[in-house]
Design a protein around this motif. Structure first.
Motif: not given
Length: 254
Positions: A200-217
């Motif tokens: 669960l914690a890893f999936d949350t971390a990946v979701a945060d990382l992907v969310g940042y990459m979406e913002w960065m785009a």
């Protein structure tokens, strides 16, 4: 088959073709992080620590992270490690020639990778969220890793310390195309070695990382959406006033 029917048949197959091209598994829906500043800040930290070692984000400056609520001092203290300045672009010190020798390909620039990976199978965020969570141990690969979204991937599993080591579990199922024949089908993953984070914690971390990459785009995406709503509201009010003015004008003419 007539031409219009052929076109319709091809269009109907496009989502399936897109899915097959991305590795043949369904993409998981990425959690929305667009309005969660704490998650986006965490994602930025993960991006700098795990992605910028090999990849560039040459369209993004460090000081743009102030839009996520970070101060210049916080950026310097937590996200700059090799003497970069806050106003510089997010680039890696790895030479393209070295990357080519080590991985066989030059790692792509990640500035707009979230938008580039959108397809009929799902959004770019769905693609990245599934991709980063489906690495598995494969001793036949040069890096020792493979991926369920990108078969024979050149990229190693950079988040393995967080996720741990997992292997693919396959099962035999009847082949739908050949009667009496069995085929291998993906049945999930089995944890071999635990990581620093649970699932669960890893999936949350990946979701945060992907969310940042979406913002960065598209850092201005939320501003664009707010301005769009204001413009639509203005046009609606303007249309109503124009309608009433037109009715009043023709009333006097009649």
């Amino acid at each position: 088959m007539k031409f219009p029917k052929r076109v319709l048949a091809i269009l109907a197959l496009l989502p399936g073709l897109a899915l097959a091209n991305e590795g043949g598994i369904a993409l998981d829906k990425a959690p929305d992080r667009s309005n969660n500043m704490a998650a986006l800040q965490h994602g930025a930290k993960l991006f700098v620590n795990y992605c910028l070692n090999c990849h560039n984000a040459s369209s993004m400056r460090y000081n743009r992270l102030k839009d996520l609520g970070l101060s210049e001092e916080q950026i310097k203290a937590n996200l700059l490690f090799t003497g970069e300045k806050v106003g510089e672009m997010m680039t890696t010190s790895m030479k393209p020639s070295d990357a080519k020798a080590w991985f066989g390909v030059v790692p792509p620039d990640l500035s707009v990778i979230q938008r580039a990976k959108a397809s009929g199978a799902g959004s770019g965020s769905d693609y990245l969220y599934t991709y980063l969570r489906t690495f598995y141990k494969d001793d036949t690969r040069p890096t020792g890793w493979n991926n369920m979204v990108v078969n024979n991937v050149a990229m190693p599993h950079v988040l393995w310390e967080l996720q741990g080591v997992q292997k693919v579990v396959m099962r035999d199922v009847p082949d739908p195309h050949e009667h009496g024949k069995m085929m291998h089908q993906f049945a999930g993953f089995e944890q071999v070695t635990p990581g620093k984070l649970d699932k669960l914690a890893f999936d949350t971390a990946v979701a945060d990382l992907v969310g940042y990459m979406e913002w960065m785009a598209e850092p201005a995406a939320q501003t664009r959406k707010k301005l769009g709503a204001i413009v639509v509201l203005f046009m609606a009010v303007f249309a109503f006033l124009a309608w009433r003015l037109n009715a009043s004008f023709w009333k006097e003419v009649k």
